[in-house]
Write an enzyme that holds these catalytic residues in place. Structure first.
Site, PDB file in Angstrom:
ATOM      1  N   GLU A   1      51.804  66.176  35.432  1.00  0.00           N
ATOM      2  CA  GLU A   1      52.052  65.791  36.808  1.00  0.00           C
ATOM      3  C   GLU A   1      53.163  64.764  36.803  1.00  0.00           C
ATOM      4  O   GLU A   1      53.345  64.030  35.836  1.00  0.00           O
ATOM      5  CB  GLU A   1      50.801  65.302  37.533  1.00  0.00           C
ATOM      6  CG  GLU A   1      50.124  64.094  37.006  1.00  0.00           C
ATOM      7  CD  GLU A   1      48.849  63.763  37.778  1.00  0.00           C
ATOM      8  OE1 GLU A   1      48.682  64.209  38.931  1.00  0.00           O
ATOM      9  OE2 GLU A   1      48.028  63.052  37.231  1.00  0.00           O
TER      10      GLU A   1
ATOM     11  N   GLU B   1      38.469  67.371  34.853  1.00  0.00           N
ATOM     12  CA  GLU B   1      39.767  67.818  35.367  1.00  0.00           C
ATOM     13  C   GLU B   1      40.766  67.567  34.248  1.00  0.00           C
ATOM     14  O   GLU B   1      40.687  66.535  33.567  1.00  0.00           O
ATOM     15  CB  GLU B   1      40.177  67.032  36.610  1.00  0.00           C
ATOM     16  CG  GLU B   1      41.576  67.357  37.111  1.00  0.00           C
ATOM     17  CD  GLU B   1      42.006  66.527  38.319  1.00  0.00           C
ATOM     18  OE1 GLU B   1      41.148  66.181  39.155  1.00  0.00           O
ATOM     19  OE2 GLU B   1      43.208  66.226  38.417  1.00  0.00           O
TER      20      GLU B   1
END
Length: 168
Positions: A68, A63
């Site tokens: 974020e 991932e």
């Protein structure tokens, strides 16, 4: 793109846009310019997942979090890779960018990832064209280096409300 929603509680709804089945790519430069929401429990993210889990379940197939943020910490963003074995035998490596004094994620910024997948594999994270993190070391229980970051990934853009990363 595809739009989906996730209910973390009966009072709120999270949503994402994803390119699964429509666009995926191994390596390249991925860029988003955005002003992000702030506030307790808001979790905006721009990230990538493998088009196929060729090395096993999450996170053995990887991932890549391009950006974020925690809405309650509006002066910073993070870039992270998740890899190793399938959960719970996975690990991660991340970098954090603290924005200049007075700047927050609520203002427009450009978030980017440069991903070299051949030659000397590596990942580099940027905010406003300034590099703040790089990685060139990882592993996967399902394959040899540079697995899992040697396969096509698709893009996701989402705003989650709540969750382990940001709390209620």
């Amino acid at each position: 793109y595809e739009i989906s929603t996730r209910d973390w509680s009966s009072d709120v709804c999270s949503s994402d846009l994803k390119t699964l089945g429509k666009f995926s790519q191994e390596g390249g430069r991925f860029v988003m310019r955005a002003a992000l929401p702030t506030g307790q429990g808001l979790w905006p993210a721009f990230w990538m997942m493998p088009a196929n889990d060729v090395y096993g379940g999450w996170a053995a197939s990887g991932e890549i979090d391009i950006m974020e943020a925690k809405g309650q910490q509006p002066d910073r963003v993070a870039g992270t890779i998740h890899y190793g074995g399938a959960w719970p035998n996975n690990t991660q490596s991340s970098g954090t960018k603290i924005l200049a004094a007075g700047q927050t994620i609520a203002s427009f910024h450009t978030y980017a990832l440069e991903w070299d997948s051949t030659g000397s594999p590596g990942l580099r994270w940027y905010v406003d064209d300034v590099i703040y993190a790089s990685r060139n070391s990882w592993w996967s229980s399902g394959g040899t280096y540079p697995a899992p970051f040697d396969q096509p990934f698709y893009l996701l853009l989402n705003l989650d409300v709540g969750g382990n990363y940001v709390g209620s």
